[in-house]
Motif scaffolding. Structure first.
Motif, PDB file in Angstrom:
ATOM      1  N   GLU A 205      -2.673  16.561 -10.891  1.00 51.34           N
ATOM      2  CA  GLU A 205      -3.811  16.271 -11.770  1.00 51.34           C
ATOM      3  C   GLU A 205      -3.448  15.341 -12.928  1.00 51.34           C
ATOM      4  O   GLU A 205      -4.339  14.806 -13.591  1.00 51.34           O
ATOM      5  CB  GLU A 205      -4.388  17.563 -12.328  1.00 51.34           C
ATOM      6  CG  GLU A 205      -5.061  18.426 -11.273  1.00 51.34           C
ATOM      7  CD  GLU A 205      -5.743  19.635 -11.868  1.00 51.34           C
ATOM      8  OE1 GLU A 205      -5.584  19.848 -13.097  1.00 51.34           O
ATOM      9  OE2 GLU A 205      -6.429  20.370 -11.120  1.00 51.34           O
ATOM     10  N   ARG A 206      -2.182  15.134 -13.172  1.00 47.70           N
ATOM     11  CA  ARG A 206      -1.802  14.234 -14.263  1.00 47.70           C
ATOM     12  C   ARG A 206      -2.103  12.775 -13.956  1.00 47.70           C
ATOM     13  O   ARG A 206      -2.247  11.949 -14.866  1.00 47.70           O
ATOM     14  CB  ARG A 206      -0.293  14.373 -14.554  1.00 47.70           C
ATOM     15  CG  ARG A 206       0.106  15.660 -15.222  1.00 47.70           C
ATOM     16  CD  ARG A 206       1.618  15.765 -15.335  1.00 47.70           C
ATOM     17  NE  ARG A 206       2.248  15.992 -14.038  1.00 47.70           N
ATOM     18  CZ  ARG A 206       3.565  16.082 -13.854  1.00 47.70           C
ATOM     19  NH1 ARG A 206       4.382  15.924 -14.894  1.00 47.70           N
ATOM     20  NH2 ARG A 206       4.065  16.327 -12.671  1.00 47.70           N
ATOM     21  N   PHE A 207      -2.223  12.458 -12.657  1.00 43.37           N
ATOM     22  CA  PHE A 207      -2.321  11.060 -12.248  1.00 43.37           C
ATOM     23  C   PHE A 207      -3.687  10.759 -11.649  1.00 43.37           C
ATOM     24  O   PHE A 207      -4.289  11.590 -10.977  1.00 43.37           O
ATOM     25  CB  PHE A 207      -1.219  10.731 -11.242  1.00 43.37           C
ATOM     26  CG  PHE A 207       0.166  11.100 -11.728  1.00 43.37           C
ATOM     27  CD1 PHE A 207       0.868  10.253 -12.566  1.00 43.37           C
ATOM     28  CD2 PHE A 207       0.740  12.312 -11.360  1.00 43.37           C
ATOM     29  CE1 PHE A 207       2.137  10.598 -13.027  1.00 43.37           C
ATOM     30  CE2 PHE A 207       2.000  12.666 -11.819  1.00 43.37           C
ATOM     31  CZ  PHE A 207       2.706  11.799 -12.659  1.00 43.37           C
ATOM     32  N   ASP A 208      -4.138   9.539 -11.874  1.00 44.67           N
ATOM     33  CA  ASP A 208      -5.440   9.102 -11.370  1.00 44.67           C
ATOM     34  C   ASP A 208      -5.257   7.772 -10.647  1.00 44.67           C
ATOM     35  O   ASP A 208      -4.693   6.825 -11.226  1.00 44.67           O
ATOM     36  CB  ASP A 208      -6.419   8.949 -12.537  1.00 44.67           C
ATOM     37  CG  ASP A 208      -7.865   8.959 -12.085  1.00 44.67           C
ATOM     38  OD1 ASP A 208      -8.123   9.243 -10.899  1.00 44.67           O
ATOM     39  OD2 ASP A 208      -8.745   8.693 -12.917  1.00 44.67           O
ATOM     40  N   GLU A 209      -5.719   7.698  -9.402  1.00 49.82           N
ATOM     41  CA  GLU A 209      -5.643   6.450  -8.644  1.00 49.82           C
ATOM     42  C   GLU A 209      -6.856   5.602  -9.005  1.00 49.82           C
ATOM     43  O   GLU A 209      -7.993   5.991  -8.789  1.00 49.82           O
ATOM     44  CB  GLU A 209      -5.629   6.772  -7.142  1.00 49.82           C
ATOM     45  CG  GLU A 209      -5.007   5.669  -6.296  1.00 49.82           C
ATOM     46  CD  GLU A 209      -5.925   4.483  -6.098  1.00 49.82           C
ATOM     47  OE1 GLU A 209      -5.627   3.400  -6.647  1.00 49.82           O
ATOM     48  OE2 GLU A 209      -6.939   4.634  -5.409  1.00 49.82           O
ATOM     49  N   VAL A 210      -6.620   4.428  -9.586  1.00 51.76           N
ATOM     50  CA  VAL A 210      -7.707   3.630 -10.167  1.00 51.76           C
ATOM     51  C   VAL A 210      -7.754   2.209  -9.603  1.00 51.76           C
ATOM     52  O   VAL A 210      -8.379   1.324 -10.198  1.00 51.76           O
ATOM     53  CB  VAL A 210      -7.579   3.579 -11.710  1.00 51.76           C
ATOM     54  CG1 VAL A 210      -7.675   4.963 -12.308  1.00 51.76           C
ATOM     55  CG2 VAL A 210      -6.265   2.891 -12.135  1.00 51.76           C
ATOM     56  N   GLY A 211      -7.123   1.982  -8.459  1.00 50.36           N
ATOM     57  CA  GLY A 211      -7.088   0.634  -7.902  1.00 50.36           C
ATOM     58  C   GLY A 211      -8.331   0.297  -7.115  1.00 50.36           C
ATOM     59  O   GLY A 211      -9.002   1.177  -6.572  1.00 50.36           O
TER      60      GLY A 211
END
Length: 531
Positions: A241-247
């Protein structure tokens, strides 16, 4: 290949069902390839497998049980033959004699009895020079074998959708950014690796960073294949949950969720709407057309034609206040999209100065965030015209204003009474860009407007009361006492986020609103029973 013996091509592929053995094949295929694959790549491999099987079945079905008769052949009594020229009829050789024809030379004549009709016919044998020794290929043989590419072109969407559905039900395979890989081969990513990835993103102000940039610091085993290492880290980051894929589509970029703007993770209250779709059966074609031109992300009307390379819109108060743009039907195609990521980080470009600044596409909620400072720096008013166009580089979107010059204009301006009731008056206000005359609204104190907004939310003020009050106040500003539908829509959104159709429905259904033509309405006091 001929599928006629079983199903037509259309029926076979349009009703294609992914079986358990197909899933086993896909997993084995991934194990053999040892690289993550997209749904399209796996579907193509699956189609090739089915085409091979269908070809074998077709050949087996078409293979004759008995030797095919050719004039050049040598036959004996009691032998059964297949005659392609006679619709593949089966006949038995019941007689054999020498043929007599000086011009031809030596040959035999066989007498054949055909099954079913009891009739006997004679045919030449040991005759080397005869057209039937080289029969034309059958229609099935002349038909070119279907390719996986052609099947995917016509039925790929159906096949991919059904394959994805089955793969999502399987615990043996995992997905990231629409690439799949067997869970058993995903490399182990420890908490230490993830902590290092978080530190790398922290140094980069949260991101975004591609996976490759983080791999240089995460220190995975050197014997891992690069594609497998990247997929494994991507999967681990996706599950944390710390990371968000935003590409955008085709790129995987990571951002630290805790450093994302709150307006990206949670829909700002000014943009939130929980109403239902409206019945437009009483709308005139002009009202429908106006709704489309307003580019409201809450409208479910699709544009009648493609947007082209640029779109100019007029800002309503909620978007102006939050620093957003609507991701409407026309604007959507100009901004980056993604396969799965709900949020996309990209770059906005000031069309005048060329300066770049970060923006966020919030796909599910339908808005683009990151323009608050740009609006303020350019003195863009509520109702200001903003031109949006595709950038020169991938992932960039250009925003520009029209007629950049400061002036003081007489415009509709919000007034707030001591009782926190919103009204409108005409005042001279500084504006720095061009605006839509029907939607421009000046603000003396936006903090006071915020208080009014919160009061409306707390008191649950009925929408019909809010609209009728604002309409009557706007009517005082024109000699004819008429209010344009577009102006009312802009005014209502100062105190209550509503899509155009909801406002227009009030105009066409309430008896105290009288249509006077050209999308203008007047208030009829005799039909009013409120206060």
């Amino acid at each position: 290949m001929n599928l006629a013996a079983t199903l037509s091509t259309d029926t076979y592929w349009s009703t294609f069902d992914v079986a358990d053995q197909d899933i086993d094949f896909i997993i084995n295929y991934l194990l053999e390839r040892e690289v993550p694959l997209t749904s399209t790549e796996m579907s193509t491999a699956l189609v090739e497998r089915h085409l091979e099987r269908l070809e074998k079945e077709a050949k087996k079905a078409q293979a004759p049980k008995h030797e095919i008769y050719l004039p050049e052949g040598t036959y004996k009594v009691g032998q059964k033959l297949t005659f392609p020229a006679l619709n593949n009829s089966i006949g038995e050789v019941v007689g054999l004699r020498a043929g007599v024809n000086p011009e031809i030379g030596e040959f035999d004549v066989i007498e054949v009895e055909f099954q079913g009709n009891g009739q006997n016919r004679e045919f030449a044998a040991r005759l080397e020079d005869h057209p039937l020794n080289h029969p034309p290929e059958s229609e099935a043989e002349e038909e070119a074998l279907q390719s996986a590419e052609s099947v995917m072109e016509h039925y790929g969407d159906v096949i991919e959708s059904r394959l994805e559905q089955r793969l999502e039900e399987s615990d043996d395979i995992v997905r990231i950014a629409w690439k799949w890989f067997p869970r058993a081969l995903v490399a182990e990513i420890t908490e230490g690796h993830l902590n290092l990835a978080e530190a790398v993103l922290d140094v980069a102000s949260g991101g975004p960073l591609p996976t490759g940039d983080m791999l240089e610091h995460v220190d995975l085993p050197s014997n891992l294949a690069p594609q497998l290492a990247e997929f494994s880290l991507n999967y681990a980051l996706q599950e944390d949950e710390r990371f968000d894929e935003v590409g955008p589509a085709g790129e995987i970029m990571w951002f630290l969720r805790r450093l994302e703007p709150p307006e990206v993770q949670f829909t700002p209250p000014r943009l939130a709407y929980e109403g239902e779709n409206v019945d437009r059966s009483q709308f005139t074609p002009e009202l429908i057309d106006l709704e489309r031109r307003l580019d409201d992300e809450l409208s479910d009307l699709e544009p009648l034609e493609p947007a082209g390379d640029e779109v100019t819109i007029s800002l309503i108060f909620p978007h102006w206040r939050v620093g957003t743009l609507p991701l409407s039907g026309r604007l959507k195609s100009l901004f980056p999209t993604a396969y799965e990521a709900p949020r996309i980080r990209f770059m906005l470009v000031d069309g005048h100065s060329g300066e770049t600044f970060p923006g966020w596409v919030v796909r599910e909620e339908g808005y683009v965030f990151g323009l608050e400072e740009w609006y303020r720096g350019n003195e863009v008013p509520v109702g200001g015209l903003v031109r949006v166009s595709a950038g020169d580089e991938a992932g960039q979107v250009v925003v520009d204003t029209l007629d950049r010059r400061m002036r003081n204009d007489w415009i509709r301006t919000v007034s707030v009474s001591e009782g926190k009731q919103v009204g409108f008056t005409m005042l001279k206000q500084p504006v720095g860009t061009a605006y839509d005359d029907l939607m421009v609204i000046g603000l003396v104190d936006k903090q006071v407007i915020d208080e009014v907004w919160m009061k409306q939310e707390k008191n649950k003020t009925p929408l019909d009361r809010t609209i009728s009050h604002l309409f009557r106040d706007l009517a005082k500003l024109t000699p004819q006492g008429a209010v344009h539908a577009q102006t009312l829509y802009a005014a209502v959104n100062v105190v209550n986020r509503q899509p155009p159709a909801v406002v227009f429905q009030e105009l066409v259904t309430r008896p105290y609103f009288e249509h006077v033509g050209d999308l203008y309405w007047r208030f009829e006091p005799s039909a009013w029973s409120g206060s």
